[in-house]
Design a protein around this motif. Sequence first.
Motif, mmCIF file in Angstrom:
data_model
loop_
_atom_site.group_PDB
_atom_site.id
_atom_site.type_symbol
_atom_site.label_atom_id
_atom_site.label_comp_id
_atom_site.label_asym_id
_atom_site.label_seq_id
_atom_site.Cartn_x
_atom_site.Cartn_y
_atom_site.Cartn_z
ATOM 1 N N PHE A 159 37.609 25.382 24.568
ATOM 2 C CA PHE A 159 36.236 25.442 25.064
ATOM 3 C C PHE A 159 35.177 25.601 23.969
ATOM 4 C CE2 PHE A 159 38.716 27.504 28.668
ATOM 5 C CZ PHE A 159 38.861 26.306 29.354
ATOM 6 N N SER A 160 35.594 25.942 22.765
ATOM 7 C CA SER A 160 34.613 26.052 21.680
ATOM 8 C C SER A 160 34.003 24.681 21.399
ATOM 9 C CB SER A 160 35.281 26.583 20.407
ATOM 10 O OG SER A 160 35.699 27.918 20.595
ATOM 11 N N GLY A 161 32.692 24.654 21.278
ATOM 12 C CA GLY A 161 32.002 23.406 20.983
ATOM 13 C C GLY A 161 31.599 22.604 22.194
ATOM 14 N N LEU A 162 32.113 22.954 23.372
ATOM 15 C CA LEU A 162 31.706 22.242 24.580
ATOM 16 C C LEU A 162 30.361 22.761 25.058
ATOM 17 C CD1 LEU A 162 35.059 22.115 26.608
ATOM 18 C CD2 LEU A 162 34.050 20.327 25.186
ATOM 19 N N SER A 163 29.566 21.903 25.632
ATOM 20 C CA SER A 163 28.261 22.299 26.139
ATOM 21 C C SER A 163 28.416 23.328 27.256
ATOM 22 C CB SER A 163 27.505 21.072 26.668
ATOM 23 O OG SER A 163 26.268 21.457 27.237
ATOM 24 N N GLY A 164 27.849 24.511 27.069
ATOM 25 C CA GLY A 164 27.956 25.576 28.058
ATOM 26 C C GLY A 164 29.202 26.416 27.915
ATOM 27 N N GLY A 165 30.096 26.018 26.980
ATOM 28 C CA GLY A 165 31.326 26.769 26.772
ATOM 29 C C GLY A 165 31.271 27.593 25.512
ATOM 30 N N GLY A 166 32.386 28.217 25.176
ATOM 31 C CA GLY A 166 32.457 29.040 23.980
ATOM 32 C C GLY A 166 33.868 29.526 23.771
ATOM 33 N N PRO A 167 34.099 30.345 22.770
ATOM 34 C CA PRO A 167 35.462 30.797 22.472
ATOM 35 C C PRO A 167 36.072 31.699 23.533
ATOM 36 C CG PRO A 167 33.865 31.940 21.096
ATOM 37 C CD PRO A 167 33.123 30.847 21.797
ATOM 38 N N THR A 168 35.233 32.240 24.419
ATOM 39 C CA THR A 168 35.769 33.135 25.457
ATOM 40 C C THR A 168 35.474 32.651 26.869
ATOM 41 O OG1 THR A 168 33.752 34.500 25.463
ATOM 42 C CG2 THR A 168 35.524 35.154 23.953
ATOM 43 N N GLN A 169 34.873 31.478 27.026
ATOM 44 C CA GLN A 169 34.561 31.011 28.370
ATOM 45 C C GLN A 169 34.486 29.494 28.418
ATOM 46 O OE1 GLN A 169 30.700 32.854 28.968
ATOM 47 N NE2 GLN A 169 29.650 30.936 28.484
#
Length: 422
Positions: A159-169
């Motif tokens: 999910f890191s780098g995805l729009s609206g995402g992150g390393p924990t979500q």
Amino acid sequence: MSTADLATRPPAGASPAAHAPRRSRLRVAGFVAAFFVVLCTVRVLTGADELTSSGTLSIALVATMPIALAGLGGLWAERAGVVNIGLEGMMIMGTLGAGYFGYHYGVTIGVLGAVALGAVGGALHALATVVFGVDHIVSGVAINIIAAGVSGFLAEAWFSGLSGGGPTQSPPLPKPATIDIAFISDPANRLEDKGWFLLSDLASVVEMFTKNLSVLVVLGLLLIVGSWWVLWRTRFGLRLRSCGEAPAAAESLGVDVYRYKIVAVVVSGALAGLGGALLAMVSSSGFQVGQTNNRGYIGLAAMIFGNWRPGGMFMGSTLFGYTQALPFRQGPTSVHALLLLVAILLLAVGVLQLVRGHRRRAIGALVFAVVFLVWFLVTDTVPSDFTQMAPYVTTLLVLALASQRLRMPAADGLIYRKGSAG
């Protein structure tokens, strides 16, 4: 004697025991009805209308279902004789599966992915406990630890780098379809607004089931009813339950005990994974690391409260879900009204124990009833910290009150080896 004998039931009227399940269901229905009437009475006395509002009940149902599905998974496993402490980890894998597959492939594949990853966790638990004879608790705890680590690692990778995402979500996920029956929910809403005793409260229940109801919630309810039918009304269910009661006797009648245990634990993981999908797609907007928040353990507690039966398990899950949802409506005010509800319930328990001749238990319940009543009378609100604790305090109370009449499957948690005597 053959395996068909395991499915034989005594004819109607053969003995009083034949009517015991029906009496038990009527007793549970009576308790539920009495509890609802008491809840309505407390609403009227305290003016805390959110106690039975359709908004509160809808949030409570959504909060209940992940717990109930985890508890249902535990019930499948333990009825086959396998303790599944790993429900929390299997639910974690379900949330991760819903996050990844739901984002990339849509709702249906997201749900199937969550179920599949939960089932993988169940298969690992079955491999360790049924095939290799690992202690059930050790295996379950290991799965929880592994799932927490794997979900954190894969979340960062996926999910890191995805729009609206992150390393924990994950990014926001698509929502499952909802059921809206306006010609029923609209009149029910108008009746609810009247504030009438019992009638308006029943209208709130009707509106809860006919307005903005997620299909995943409906699926969960159907699975609870379906599990009851499969486990208590089919030959397959009787054989599976025999593996948790007397596996050696079941083996002597030709039942493949290993196969039934493995199937039960894999189904257990799949159900917990579905609970994870509900958490990620319905209860929140997407996957987050740690969002299960120990619901797998609470589901296990709800199953024990329900005496290893689907109906009682769902009642225990509802208690937790309701106390979890209530602070979102009127916060400390609604939780303060619960003090009166708890006092009345403890008073009823004390009187019941006194009638049964359990004087020590009756005195304990009555003392706590007085404490909660005095707390309600001398305060206007409860501290916010207690508001957050309410679901867990409720869980402890119901387990303490229910512990006197529980009976787990006789071979639950025991390591079984083919050809053994027990």
